[in-house]
Design a protein around this motif. Structure first.
Motif, PDB file in Angstrom:
ATOM      1  N   SER A  19       0.691  -1.118  -0.100  1.00  0.00           N
ATOM      2  CA  SER A  19       0.021  -0.022   0.073  1.00  0.00           C
ATOM      3  C   SER A  19       0.939   1.337  -0.042  1.00  0.00           C
ATOM      4  CB  SER A  19      -0.798  -0.010   1.235  1.00  0.00           C
ATOM      5  OG  SER A  19      -1.739   1.217   1.196  1.00  0.00           O
ATOM      6  N   ARG A  20       1.323   1.611  -1.184  1.00  0.00           N
ATOM      7  CA  ARG A  20       2.448   2.596  -1.188  1.00  0.00           C
ATOM      8  C   ARG A  20       1.597   4.164  -0.864  1.00  0.00           C
ATOM      9  NH1 ARG A  20       6.402   4.371  -6.309  1.00  0.00           N
ATOM     10  NH2 ARG A  20       7.257   6.247  -5.126  1.00  0.00           N
ATOM     11  N   PRO A  21       0.440   4.266  -1.420  1.00  0.00           N
ATOM     12  CA  PRO A  21      -0.176   5.609  -1.043  1.00  0.00           C
ATOM     13  C   PRO A  21      -0.370   5.708   0.525  1.00  0.00           C
ATOM     14  CG  PRO A  21      -1.071   4.801  -2.754  1.00  0.00           C
ATOM     15  CD  PRO A  21      -0.207   3.445  -2.378  1.00  0.00           C
ATOM     16  N   ALA A  22      -0.734   4.527   1.070  1.00  0.00           N
ATOM     17  CA  ALA A  22      -0.971   4.653   2.514  1.00  0.00           C
ATOM     18  C   ALA A  22       0.627   4.952   3.403  1.00  0.00           C
ATOM     19  CB  ALA A  22      -1.704   3.462   3.076  1.00  0.00           C
ATOM     20  N   ALA A  23       1.520   4.204   2.965  1.00  0.00           N
ATOM     21  CA  ALA A  23       2.923   4.360   3.381  1.00  0.00           C
ATOM     22  C   ALA A  23       3.349   5.901   3.137  1.00  0.00           C
ATOM     23  CB  ALA A  23       3.787   3.395   2.876  1.00  0.00           C
ATOM     24  N   CYS A  24       3.135   6.354   2.019  1.00  0.00           N
ATOM     25  CA  CYS A  24       3.574   7.693   1.855  1.00  0.00           C
ATOM     26  C   CYS A  24       2.591   8.839   2.735  1.00  0.00           C
ATOM     27  CB  CYS A  24       3.291   8.117   0.398  1.00  0.00           C
ATOM     28  SG  CYS A  24       4.407   7.436  -0.648  1.00  0.00           S
ATOM     29  N   PHE A  25       1.376   8.528   3.060  1.00  0.00           N
ATOM     30  CA  PHE A  25       0.634   9.447   3.715  1.00  0.00           C
ATOM     31  C   PHE A  25       0.833   9.147   5.201  1.00  0.00           C
ATOM     32  CE2 PHE A  25      -2.466   9.629   0.469  1.00  0.00           C
ATOM     33  CZ  PHE A  25      -2.625  11.053   0.286  1.00  0.00           C
ATOM     34  N   ALA A  26       1.427   8.063   5.578  1.00  0.00           N
ATOM     35  CA  ALA A  26       1.933   7.706   6.951  1.00  0.00           C
ATOM     36  C   ALA A  26       3.280   8.381   7.379  1.00  0.00           C
ATOM     37  CB  ALA A  26       1.938   6.384   7.360  1.00  0.00           C
ATOM     38  N   ALA A  27       3.954   8.386   6.248  1.00  0.00           N
ATOM     39  CA  ALA A  27       5.423   8.991   6.426  1.00  0.00           C
ATOM     40  C   ALA A  27       5.212  10.467   6.222  1.00  0.00           C
ATOM     41  CB  ALA A  27       6.332   8.574   5.322  1.00  0.00           C
ATOM     42  N   LEU A  28       4.205  11.126   5.589  1.00  0.00           N
ATOM     43  CA  LEU A  28       4.132  12.602   5.582  1.00  0.00           C
ATOM     44  C   LEU A  28       3.518  12.944   7.041  1.00  0.00           C
ATOM     45  CD1 LEU A  28       3.770  15.235   4.174  1.00  0.00           C
ATOM     46  CD2 LEU A  28       1.579  14.367   3.386  1.00  0.00           C
ATOM     47  N   GLY A  29       2.483  12.180   7.445  1.00  0.00           N
ATOM     48  CA  GLY A  29       2.009  12.568   8.782  1.00  0.00           C
ATOM     49  C   GLY A  29       2.816  12.464   9.753  1.00  0.00           C
ATOM     50  N   VAL A  30       3.804  11.613   9.979  1.00  0.00           N
ATOM     51  CA  VAL A  30       5.109  11.426  10.671  1.00  0.00           C
ATOM     52  C   VAL A  30       5.903  12.726  10.612  1.00  0.00           C
ATOM     53  CG1 VAL A  30       7.128  10.232  11.366  1.00  0.00           C
ATOM     54  CG2 VAL A  30       5.128   9.142  11.123  1.00  0.00           C
ATOM     55  N   THR A  31       6.232  13.050   9.599  1.00  0.00           N
ATOM     56  CA  THR A  31       6.995  14.233   9.252  1.00  0.00           C
ATOM     57  C   THR A  31       6.382  15.485   9.763  1.00  0.00           C
ATOM     58  OG1 THR A  31       8.121  13.296   7.269  1.00  0.00           O
ATOM     59  CG2 THR A  31       8.311  15.320   7.337  1.00  0.00           C
ATOM     60  N   VAL A  32       5.119  15.792   9.515  1.00  0.00           N
ATOM     61  CA  VAL A  32       4.276  16.729   9.830  1.00  0.00           C
ATOM     62  C   VAL A  32       4.347  16.944  11.213  1.00  0.00           C
ATOM     63  CG1 VAL A  32       2.160  17.908   9.806  1.00  0.00           C
ATOM     64  CG2 VAL A  32       3.063  17.349   7.676  1.00  0.00           C
ATOM     65  N   VAL A  33       3.727  16.020  12.065  1.00  0.00           N
ATOM     66  CA  VAL A  33       3.924  15.932  13.506  1.00  0.00           C
ATOM     67  C   VAL A  33       5.155  16.058  14.059  1.00  0.00           C
ATOM     68  CG1 VAL A  33       3.102  14.567  15.591  1.00  0.00           C
ATOM     69  CG2 VAL A  33       1.641  14.598  13.342  1.00  0.00           C
ATOM     70  N   ALA A  34       6.183  15.635  13.581  1.00  0.00           N
ATOM     71  CA  ALA A  34       7.660  15.848  14.000  1.00  0.00           C
ATOM     72  C   ALA A  34       7.884  17.293  13.943  1.00  0.00           C
ATOM     73  CB  ALA A  34       8.573  15.149  13.414  1.00  0.00           C
ATOM     74  N   GLY A  35       7.396  17.975  12.890  1.00  0.00           N
ATOM     75  CA  GLY A  35       7.691  19.435  12.690  1.00  0.00           C
ATOM     76  C   GLY A  35       6.937  20.324  13.640  1.00  0.00           C
ATOM     77  N   ILE A  36       5.841  19.903  13.838  1.00  0.00           N
ATOM     78  CA  ILE A  36       4.821  20.758  14.806  1.00  0.00           C
ATOM     79  C   ILE A  36       5.275  20.389  16.294  1.00  0.00           C
ATOM     80  CG2 ILE A  36       2.558  20.566  15.882  1.00  0.00           C
ATOM     81  CD1 ILE A  36       1.396  19.707  13.054  1.00  0.00           C
ATOM     82  N   TRP A  37       5.499  19.432  16.606  1.00  0.00           N
ATOM     83  CA  TRP A  37       6.317  19.230  17.937  1.00  0.00           C
ATOM     84  C   TRP A  37       7.611  19.950  18.242  1.00  0.00           C
ATOM     85  CZ3 TRP A  37       4.061  18.106  22.227  1.00  0.00           C
ATOM     86  CH2 TRP A  37       3.003  17.596  22.274  1.00  0.00           C
ATOM     87  N   SER A  38       8.344  20.134  17.118  1.00  0.00           N
ATOM     88  CA  SER A  38       9.732  20.669  17.235  1.00  0.00           C
ATOM     89  C   SER A  38       9.283  22.405  17.254  1.00  0.00           C
ATOM     90  CB  SER A  38      10.514  20.692  15.948  1.00  0.00           C
ATOM     91  OG  SER A  38      10.761  19.126  16.033  1.00  0.00           O
ATOM     92  N   ALA A  39       8.402  22.757  16.689  1.00  0.00           N
ATOM     93  CA  ALA A  39       8.213  24.108  16.546  1.00  0.00           C
ATOM     94  C   ALA A  39       7.491  24.496  18.084  1.00  0.00           C
ATOM     95  CB  ALA A  39       6.798  24.547  15.464  1.00  0.00           C
ATOM     96  N   LEU A  40       6.495  23.650  18.482  1.00  0.00           N
ATOM     97  CA  LEU A  40       5.868  23.972  19.978  1.00  0.00           C
ATOM     98  C   LEU A  40       6.853  23.833  20.909  1.00  0.00           C
ATOM     99  CD1 LEU A  40       2.583  21.747  19.548  1.00  0.00           C
ATOM    100  CD2 LEU A  40       2.803  24.517  19.509  1.00  0.00           C
ATOM    101  N   ALA A  41       7.954  23.179  20.926  1.00  0.00           N
ATOM    102  CA  ALA A  41       9.108  23.044  21.812  1.00  0.00           C
ATOM    103  C   ALA A  41       9.832  24.460  21.753  1.00  0.00           C
ATOM    104  CB  ALA A  41       9.851  21.800  21.663  1.00  0.00           C
ATOM    105  N   GLY A  42      10.005  24.912  20.354  1.00  0.00           N
ATOM    106  CA  GLY A  42      10.485  26.005  20.334  1.00  0.00           C
ATOM    107  C   GLY A  42       9.763  27.163  21.018  1.00  0.00           C
TER     108      GLY A  42
END
Length: 70
Positions: A19-42
């Protein structure tokens, strides 16, 4: 950057299942949330959690419930 953990397991499982599309969306979600958490920590969310430990506990419990639900 790849680190062992639940995120890698989910993305790898989805990719291995074909399920390549699902894997890509999951990877995108992980990346976005990591960015959000980094920004909030800042912006000092850690200071808010230090001032209100019950808020941190509530967020941790909500996250745990969500993970069990998923």
């Amino acid at each position: 950057l790849v680190t062992p953990g639940a995120n890698v397991l989910v993305v790898s499982t989805l990719a291995a299942s074909g399920s390549r599309p699902a894997a890509c969306f999951a990877a995108l979600g992980v990346t976005v949330v990591a960015g959000i958490w980094s920004a909030l920590a800042g912006f000092g969310v850690n200071a808010i959690f230090a001032a209100h430990p019950s808020l941190r506990l509530a967020l941790q419990l909500a996250g745990g419930v969500y993970l069990i639900y998923v």
